[in-house]
Design an enzyme around this catalytic site. Structure first.
Site, PDB file in Angstrom:
ATOM      1  N   HIS A 128       4.251   3.767  12.939  1.00  0.00           N
ATOM      2  CA  HIS A 128       3.387   4.949  13.004  1.00  0.00           C
ATOM      3  C   HIS A 128       4.048   6.058  13.830  1.00  0.00           C
ATOM      4  O   HIS A 128       3.411   6.664  14.704  1.00  0.00           O
ATOM      5  CB  HIS A 128       2.001   4.591  13.544  1.00  0.00           C
ATOM      6  CG  HIS A 128       1.139   3.907  12.524  1.00  0.00           C
ATOM      7  ND1 HIS A 128      -0.231   3.882  12.609  1.00  0.00           N
ATOM      8  CD2 HIS A 128       1.450   3.237  11.402  1.00  0.00           C
ATOM      9  CE1 HIS A 128      -0.724   3.215  11.576  1.00  0.00           C
ATOM     10  NE2 HIS A 128       0.293   2.809  10.828  1.00  0.00           N
ATOM     11  N   GLU A 139      -5.190   1.767   2.462  1.00  0.00           N
ATOM     12  CA  GLU A 139      -5.074   0.646   3.399  1.00  0.00           C
ATOM     13  C   GLU A 139      -5.262   1.108   4.830  1.00  0.00           C
ATOM     14  O   GLU A 139      -5.878   0.414   5.645  1.00  0.00           O
ATOM     15  CB  GLU A 139      -3.705  -0.017   3.232  1.00  0.00           C
ATOM     16  CG  GLU A 139      -3.530  -1.340   3.998  1.00  0.00           C
ATOM     17  CD  GLU A 139      -2.973  -1.171   5.414  1.00  0.00           C
ATOM     18  OE1 GLU A 139      -2.883  -2.182   6.133  1.00  0.00           O
ATOM     19  OE2 GLU A 139      -2.631  -0.036   5.814  1.00  0.00           O
ATOM     20  N   GLU A 140      -4.732   2.285   5.145  1.00  0.00           N
ATOM     21  CA  GLU A 140      -4.733   2.763   6.529  1.00  0.00           C
ATOM     22  C   GLU A 140      -6.132   3.112   7.041  1.00  0.00           C
ATOM     23  O   GLU A 140      -6.326   3.293   8.243  1.00  0.00           O
ATOM     24  CB  GLU A 140      -3.818   3.984   6.668  1.00  0.00           C
ATOM     25  CG  GLU A 140      -2.340   3.704   6.404  1.00  0.00           C
ATOM     26  CD  GLU A 140      -1.659   2.900   7.502  1.00  0.00           C
ATOM     27  OE1 GLU A 140      -2.349   2.541   8.484  1.00  0.00           O
ATOM     28  OE2 GLU A 140      -0.463   2.627   7.374  1.00  0.00           O
ATOM     29  N   HIS A 186       0.827  -1.207   0.000  1.00  0.00           N
ATOM     30  CA  HIS A 186       0.000   0.000   0.000  1.00  0.00           C
ATOM     31  C   HIS A 186       0.861   1.257   0.000  1.00  0.00           C
ATOM     32  O   HIS A 186       1.888   1.337   0.675  1.00  0.00           O
ATOM     33  CB  HIS A 186      -1.009  -0.012   1.153  1.00  0.00           C
ATOM     34  CG  HIS A 186      -0.482   0.181   2.530  1.00  0.00           C
ATOM     35  ND1 HIS A 186      -0.262   1.434   3.078  1.00  0.00           N
ATOM     36  CD2 HIS A 186      -0.164  -0.707   3.501  1.00  0.00           C
ATOM     37  CE1 HIS A 186       0.172   1.303   4.318  1.00  0.00           C
ATOM     38  NE2 HIS A 186       0.240   0.016   4.607  1.00  0.00           N
ATOM     39  N   ASP A 197       3.667  -5.936   3.755  1.00  0.00           N
ATOM     40  CA  ASP A 197       3.473  -4.804   4.657  1.00  0.00           C
ATOM     41  C   ASP A 197       4.524  -4.899   5.747  1.00  0.00           C
ATOM     42  O   ASP A 197       5.294  -5.863   5.815  1.00  0.00           O
ATOM     43  CB  ASP A 197       2.056  -4.825   5.244  1.00  0.00           C
ATOM     44  CG  ASP A 197       1.530  -3.438   5.580  1.00  0.00           C
ATOM     45  OD1 ASP A 197       2.347  -2.551   5.904  1.00  0.00           O
ATOM     46  OD2 ASP A 197       0.302  -3.231   5.540  1.00  0.00           O
ATOM     47  N   ASP A 238       6.105   2.467   6.613  1.00  0.00           N
ATOM     48  CA  ASP A 238       4.808   1.780   6.499  1.00  0.00           C
ATOM     49  C   ASP A 238       3.974   2.548   5.474  1.00  0.00           C
ATOM     50  O   ASP A 238       3.456   3.611   5.787  1.00  0.00           O
ATOM     51  CB  ASP A 238       4.134   1.758   7.864  1.00  0.00           C
ATOM     52  CG  ASP A 238       2.748   1.152   7.866  1.00  0.00           C
ATOM     53  OD1 ASP A 238       2.332   0.594   6.831  1.00  0.00           O
ATOM     54  OD2 ASP A 238       2.066   1.267   8.897  1.00  0.00           O
TER      55      ASP A 238
END
Length: 344
Positions: free
Chosen positions: A309, A199-200, A54, A222, A166
């Site tokens: 994150h 995706e998030e 993603h 991922d 990410d």
């Protein structure tokens, strides 16, 4: 890709990068109405294999410019507000990047109760240096996306850190795997490397792109939580180390024959790998891919990532290189008479 913004729903700039690069080796590069970019190699093959990474990142979204010219936001994706305090930010406007800082009341001015309370997003604001609301509104509009200041720095032992590892790392892996597969003379399966969107905020791009491709096999790449750092319980989370290779997941979201083939390919080509377990539906694109149409033989290859994150997501450049080799070799191994139906 690490230097190009892509908050969920605002992925167009990074997808331009993906399209331009993929056009150098792919048979065809398509963009669907959702915004997913699909680079195909040997697209006429009988067995269709989708690889998904993603392109979207977590971010913020401007919701208000107040009377003093300070800016309030809501989140895009999952944030720990602690990670935002004191960060350098970028607001991506129609006219380009506006530098900003995000902060809160200084510790000297906090009451005892405020010091003990958990930080909340409502207590933070963006400062672009505007003198008042009118000046700020000339530069920033409600609905403009915001990211951490982008970039990457290298570390010891071929590690690197920065925002949006990410899942820029996973996206790089699937595109690079397709490129390496394309260089082979004896290709059999059709490979589709997909830069998925959103995706998030709910695995949305994987749902739409997998429906369009209708793959037989689908592998998501991922990040996963590295456990080789303080305060993480390896008894609960498993043994996942930076620099020891990509992680091949086992569990109900993963087709056992796909898992077995990935392990076989890794061992047959001296590619380092790690094994991890997940006993529920995966919180990434492999979840959406597995349940597309009549079902897909799904796999999950993950890149170990410390401090997910955050502004300092840390990965191993060796791990992503080995992951790309693993997937390219996996593609090369797939034959028309392979049956990836469990138990068959």
């Amino acid at each position: 890709m690490l230097n190009t913004p892509s908050p969920s729903g605002y992925e167009a700039p990074v997808q331009d990068v993906v399209r331009e690069y993929s056009a150098q080796f792919a048979d065809k590069v398509d963009t669907d109405f959702h915004g997913n970019v699909i680079a195909s190699v040997n697209s006429g093959g009988n067995v269709r294999v989708m690889m998904a990474g993603h392109c979207d990142q977590i971010g913020l979204l401007v919701t208000q410019v107040d009377e003093m010219g300070f800016i309030r936001c809501q989140t895009i994706g999952g944030w720990d507000p602690v990670q935002l305090v004191g960060q350098k930010m970028s607001i991506w406007t129609k006219d380009g990047d506006i530098p900003a800082v995000i902060s809160r009341k200084p510790i000297h001015l906090l009451t005892d109760a405020e010091r003990k309370a958990a930080i909340q997003l409502k207590d933070l604001w963006l400062d672009i240096g505007a003198k008042d609301q009118a000046e700020a509104k000339k530069l920033v509009q409600v609905g403009d996306p915001v990211t951490l200041q982008l970039g990457m720095q290298r570390m010891q032992n071929n590690l690197a850190f920065g925002p949006k590892m990410d899942d820029t790392t996973g996206l790089w892996v699937v595109i690079e795997a397709a490129r390496r597969y394309g260089k082979l003379s004896d290709k059999n399966c059709a490979a589709f490397a997909v830069s998925t969107v959103q995706e998030e905020i709910g695995l949305r791009g994987a749902k739409t792109s997998a429906y369009g491709i209708d793959p037989h096999i689908g592998i998501a790449v991922d990040v996963t939580h590295a456990t080789d750092c303080p305060t993480i319980d390896r008894g609960e989370r498993g043994e996942v180390y930076l620099g020891r290779g990509p992680v091949i997941y086992r569990g109900p979201n993963m087709n056992p024959k796909v898992v077995a083939r990935l392990i076989e390919v890794a061992e047959g080509n001296d590619i380092p790998y790690q094994i991890a377990a997940l006993g529920k539906a995966a919180p990434n694109d492999s979840n959406a891919i597995q349940t597309t149409r009549g079902g897909v033989a799904a796999g999950l290859v993950a890149i170990p990532n410390r401090y997910m994150h955050s502004a300092v997501e840390t990965i191993s450049l060796d791990d992503i290189d080995h992951a790309a080799t693993l997937l390219a070799k996996f593609l090369h191994s797939v034959q028309d008479d392979d049956d990836f139906r469990p138990g068959m």
